[in-house]
Design a protein around this motif. Structure first.
Motif, PDB file in Angstrom:
ATOM      1  N   LEU A 161       1.016  -1.299  -0.017  1.00  0.00           N
ATOM      2  CA  LEU A 161       0.262   0.058  -0.114  1.00  0.00           C
ATOM      3  C   LEU A 161       0.909   1.233  -0.106  1.00  0.00           C
ATOM      4  N   SER A 162       2.058   1.136   0.433  1.00  0.00           N
ATOM      5  CA  SER A 162       3.042   2.238   0.363  1.00  0.00           C
ATOM      6  C   SER A 162       3.229   2.747  -0.912  1.00  0.00           C
ATOM      7  N   GLU A 163       3.209   1.886  -1.833  1.00  0.00           N
ATOM      8  CA  GLU A 163       3.344   2.311  -3.365  1.00  0.00           C
ATOM      9  C   GLU A 163       2.062   2.935  -4.032  1.00  0.00           C
ATOM     10  N   HIS A 176      -3.130  -5.230   3.067  1.00  0.00           N
ATOM     11  CA  HIS A 176      -1.527  -4.881   2.920  1.00  0.00           C
ATOM     12  C   HIS A 176      -1.120  -4.493   1.751  1.00  0.00           C
ATOM     13  N   THR A 177      -1.858  -5.091   0.556  1.00  0.00           N
ATOM     14  CA  THR A 177      -1.384  -4.749  -0.967  1.00  0.00           C
ATOM     15  C   THR A 177      -2.438  -4.265  -1.760  1.00  0.00           C
ATOM     16  N   VAL A 178      -1.899  -3.595  -2.724  1.00  0.00           N
ATOM     17  CA  VAL A 178      -3.116  -3.011  -3.675  1.00  0.00           C
ATOM     18  C   VAL A 178      -3.908  -4.012  -4.306  1.00  0.00           C
ATOM     19  N   GLU A 179      -3.527  -5.112  -4.336  1.00  0.00           N
ATOM     20  CA  GLU A 179      -4.123  -6.213  -5.077  1.00  0.00           C
ATOM     21  C   GLU A 179      -5.105  -6.784  -4.014  1.00  0.00           C
ATOM     22  N   ASN A 208     -12.421   0.598  -6.665  1.00  0.00           N
ATOM     23  CA  ASN A 208     -12.364   1.147  -7.856  1.00  0.00           C
ATOM     24  C   ASN A 208     -10.629   1.711  -8.326  1.00  0.00           C
ATOM     25  N   GLN A 209     -10.165   2.331  -7.262  1.00  0.00           N
ATOM     26  CA  GLN A 209      -8.948   3.355  -7.511  1.00  0.00           C
ATOM     27  C   GLN A 209      -7.981   2.159  -7.853  1.00  0.00           C
ATOM     28  N   ALA A 210      -7.865   1.097  -6.878  1.00  0.00           N
ATOM     29  CA  ALA A 210      -6.728   0.131  -6.727  1.00  0.00           C
ATOM     30  C   ALA A 210      -6.891  -0.803  -7.881  1.00  0.00           C
ATOM     31  N   GLN A 211      -8.096  -0.960  -8.479  1.00  0.00           N
ATOM     32  CA  GLN A 211      -8.069  -1.455  -9.709  1.00  0.00           C
ATOM     33  C   GLN A 211      -7.711  -0.729 -11.313  1.00  0.00           C
ATOM     34  N   ALA A 212      -8.008   0.398 -11.005  1.00  0.00           N
ATOM     35  CA  ALA A 212      -7.483   1.383 -12.066  1.00  0.00           C
ATOM     36  C   ALA A 212      -5.954   1.399 -12.021  1.00  0.00           C
ATOM     37  N   TYR A 213      -5.369   1.323 -10.686  1.00  0.00           N
ATOM     38  CA  TYR A 213      -3.924   1.548 -10.742  1.00  0.00           C
ATOM     39  C   TYR A 213      -3.252   0.199 -11.425  1.00  0.00           C
ATOM     40  N   LEU A 214      -3.789  -0.994 -10.886  1.00  0.00           N
ATOM     41  CA  LEU A 214      -3.075  -2.157 -11.447  1.00  0.00           C
ATOM     42  C   LEU A 214      -3.384  -2.243 -12.904  1.00  0.00           C
ATOM     43  N   ASP A 215      -4.558  -2.062 -13.566  1.00  0.00           N
ATOM     44  CA  ASP A 215      -4.830  -1.981 -14.836  1.00  0.00           C
ATOM     45  C   ASP A 215      -3.590  -0.937 -15.512  1.00  0.00           C
TER      46      ASP A 215
END
Length: 266
Positions: free
Chosen positions: A98-100, A118-121, A143-150
């Protein structure tokens, strides 16, 4: 399928268990250490499980045996965490910390970690009751986490494609240089491929229409024509323009990008 390592918290530890038979025989308490694997899920306090580290993990073992393999233990399935545990090191997370995540403020990171996220995933995987544990704004965070991964995956694809195109361009340039040396020196050069002998054409023979088209290098293909080509057609075009077919087995996107560059079209 086995638990996705990006969406589960995995911890190995030593668990002390009493040995009742040995204790009765010795007349004193006897204990043994057992290596165990604790599994917990983000924002889900109800679902936790502990298994002996060297027992078979059912799903992974079933998949392995179906593929002709053998038993897969928890220690083998989550090997990075297990090796860190054995070395006395902090057991690594699987995924992006999450720090990233640039879309999170520090206060929200701490809230999420308190919930076992603990993680974006892990954040992107939340749904149902675990997602509700995040409270108001939880769906937006997911949604923000999924957009970041995409976006990260898309950037990786572009970077990999660019690297493949550069490698192909370097290969073709080197082969062209070798062919030019061959033609200039009239003797073989290591790595160069001698051009095939062309049949002698008599003065009274006129080239066929197909031959005239093959000899016409003045009009490069359009973007639409390149994108309509299959892999073999792309390789033929690249070979015609450079004198050499691409080595190996470059993927379709790499061939298209190389052909567009040769045709100087976008």
């Amino acid at each position: 399928m086995s638990a996705n390592q990006n969406t589960v918290n995995i911890t190995f530890r030593n668990h002390v268990i009493p040995d009742e038979n040995a204790s009765r025989k010795a007349g004193r308490p006897i204990f043994h250490d057992m290596e165990v694997c604790d599994l917990s899920f983000p924002a889900n306090r109800q679902t936790k499980a502990t298994y002996p580290a060297h027992d078979a993990e059912p799903n992974a073992t079933r998949e392995s045996i179906a593929a002709g393999g053998s038993v897969v233990t928890y220690a083998q399935l989550y090997n990075k965490q297990y090796l860190a545990f054995k070395d006395g090191n902090a057991q690594p997370l699987s995924g992006t910390p999450l720090s990233e995540a640039p879309f999170l403020k520090e206060g929200k990171r701490r809230e999420l970690k308190a919930l076992g996220v603990h993680t974006v995933e892990q954040l992107a995987s939340l749904d149902g009751t675990p997602l509700k544990q995040l409270g108001m704004g939880g769906r937006e965070l997911k949604n923000q986490a999924q957009a970041y991964l995409d976006n990260a995956a898309g950037s990786a694809d572009i970077t990999n494609l660019a690297a493949e195109v550069v490698a192909l361009r370097q290969q073709l340039a080197e082969e062209r240089r070798l062919r030019e040396e061959f033609m200039e020196n009239g003797k073989p050069v290591k790595g160069a491929v001698a051009p095939a002998d062309e049949p002698e054409q008599k003065d009274d023979e006129q080239p066929s229409q197909d031959e005239e088209e093959e000899q016409d290098h003045g009009i490069p293909p359009t973007v639409e024509e390149i994108e309509a080509m299959d892999d073999e057609a792309l390789k033929v075009y690249i070979a015609k323009e450079t004198g050499s077919r691409p080595r190996g087995n470059p993927n379709h996107d790499t061939l298209v990008a190389a052909a567009k560059e040769l045709a100087m079209v976008d």
